[in-house]
Enzyme design. Structure first.
Site: not given
Ligand code: BES
Ligand code: ZN
Ligand code: ZN
Length: 494
Positions: A347, A273
């Protein structure tokens, strides 16, 4: 924690530092007090342009028969539109205003009937909940005590409704504790709340309570064949934990499994991130915290429902050993997954614990909660959770529970066609689809691990953690999901 009490007296007969009164839009403020004081109050509010909008407050000093009093008037919005959410908001905003006045004891007048809250019991419950949740603070890490701590005592002057009010107090206190527990866990920094210390805290919390806690360490998780969860955890020095909690009443009417994502920190892994997206990722265990808060409340209320909680606790970090894009994992169910994004780790954790919960607990219904996708926040905003699942009846029950509980939840569709996006050239599936509809493909991914159990998936990525102060939830961890789960479980026990 602030103590809420019920008194059969009227608010003006209480000896408190501050009194909270509620007002609907268009309602004459003069009627809140008799005689000259009423007129004074109305004039004073009019001078400030206070129109009793939902969540707005005004502090006014007024002379009444028993002396000079500091009143906080809280707006309820339109009378026809009163519901749990509006009352929560008003009550929480009012106790926060009382706190700003450094009140140690607070008196509260009962709000009048309106909208969905005509029944006095329901109204009292929502009022107590709002007062308790609005009193929450997290100041463990401040070196100086806050100079305006929350009030120690809040006394609700229920007059002739005191008996009805008292009946709902226990449920509100149980909810207040469950939400505060979840919030404390979410607010705890990832540096101190890692999978191991988290599991320890769960054990410690339920030590003297009637909730059974089983903690699985790495060896046991290996034995349980949770290959996906284990792979996510590999990048961290701290080993994973899976915790299985059970609240088992004497004669359970139903068996429910609550499953929670407990990523204590989500760096994204090698799909790391960036600044602006990583700072709040200690909140990525909020689904698991909601499960723990709900079980706490269910056990406190002795609900006649057998409630299992299964939480998967891992850290998603980078290291020489961490899992990489292109890797193929074998989940507990036997299905293989090609990783095309290490940031879609939630997931993977859920795949294994959903399979574990479905096959070993064999519940009547199963609900998972997770801060799963940023796409969900794009779709529904920061205050609303998404509800996925094909069981229409269960979905309706959950949405009704959310409405009673005062939480914003909205259904999103399971669009089967989109599963195409999850096809892999080398494994049974991939872990992510395209950017568009990302919450839907996430839900379709999870569905593969559910089997025949009636199931719902709640994506709480928006409301689980708030960066801006909200009139009801405050800021930081919110405990999102706990009120709805408790309302649903209470409904199942009728
Ligand atoms: N923990 C994040 C999702 C999230 C985003 C929670 C903002 C709280 C606030 C999750 O693990 C994630 O990073 N999801 C990705 C999925 C993508 C790679 C398909 C996302 O949402 O970008
Ligand atoms: Zn994530
Ligand atoms: Zn995550």
């Amino acid at each position: 924690m602030t103590k809420v009490q019920v008194s059969p007296r009227e608010w003006f007969d209480l000896q408190t530092d501050v009194d909270l009164l509620f007002l609907f839009e268009g309602q004459a403020a003069r009627k809140l007090l008799s005689g000259k004081a009423g007129r004074q109050l109305e004039e004073s509010l009019a001078r400030r342009g206070f129109s009793a909008g939902s969540g707005k407050t005004a502090a006014v000093e007024i002379d009444i028969a028993s002396g000079r009093r500091l009143l906080i008037v809280a707006g309820l919005g339109a009378k026809d539109e009163l519901d749990t959410r509006r009352l929560h908001r008003a009550a929480a905003a009012a106790v926060r205003a009382a706190r700003a006045c450094k009140a140690r004891s607070v008196g509260v007048g009962l709000p009048g009937p309106g909208g969905r809250l005509r029944d006095v019991g329901e109204r009292c419950r929502a009022l107590f909940e709002g007062l308790l949740l609005g009193s929450y603070t997290f100041d463990r890490y401040r070196s100086k005590p806050d100079n305006a701590p929350p009030a120690r005592r809040v006394i609700v002057a229920a007059g002739r409704h005191a008996a009805a009010a008292k009946k709902t107090l226990a449920a509100a206190v149980a909810l207040g504790e469950g939400v505060a527990l979840a919030r404390d866990l979410v607010n705890e920094p990832a540096g101190t709340l890692d999978p191991v210390t988290y599991a320890g805290r769960i054990r410690q919390h339920f030590r003297s309570k009637k909730v059974q806690v089983r903690v699985f360490g790495r060896a046991q998780i290996e034995k349980l064949s949770m290959g996906a969860l284990l792979q996510v955890a590999v990048g961290s020095e701290v080993p994973p934990r899976v915790v299985h909690l059970v609240w088992r009443p004497a004669r359970p009417r139903k068996k429910v499994a609550l499953v929670g994502k407990g990523v204590t920190f989500d760096s994204g892994g090698y799909n790391i991130k960036t600044t602006g997206h990583i700072e709040t990722m200690k909140c990525d265990m909020a689904g698991s915290a909601a499960v723990i808060g709900a079980i706490h409340a269910a056990s406190r209320l002795n609900l006649p429902v057998e409630v299992h909680g299964v939480v998967g606790l891992v850290e998603n970090l980078v290291s020489g050993k961490a899992y990489k894009p292109g890797d193929v994992l074998r989940t507990r169910s036997g299905k293989t997954v090609e990783i095309n994004n290490t940031d879609a780790e939630g997931r993977l954790v859920l795949a294994d614990i959903l399979d574990y919960a479905g096959t070993t607990i064999k519940p009547d219904l199963m609900i998972d909660l997770a801060t799963l996708t940023g796409a969900c926040v794009v779709a529904l905003g920061e205050h609303c959770s998404a509800v996925f699942g094909r069981d229409e009846d269960l979905r309706k029950q959950l949405l009704a529970a959310a409405q009673r509980a005062g939480e914003l939840m909205w259904p999103l569709p399971m669009i089967g066609d989109y599963f195409e996006q999850l096809r892999s050239p080398i494994a049974d599936c991939r872990n992510t689809g395209s950017r568009w509809g990302g919450s839907i493909t996430a839900a379709l991914f999870l569905e593969q691990f559910v089997g025949q159990t009636p199931w719902l998936h709640l994506d709480i990525a928006g409301p689980a953690f708030l960066e801006k102060q909200d009139p009801f939830w405050g800021e930081g961890g919110t405990g999102a999901g706990v009120p709805t789960l408790l309302a649903l479980l209470s409904g199942l026990s009728l």
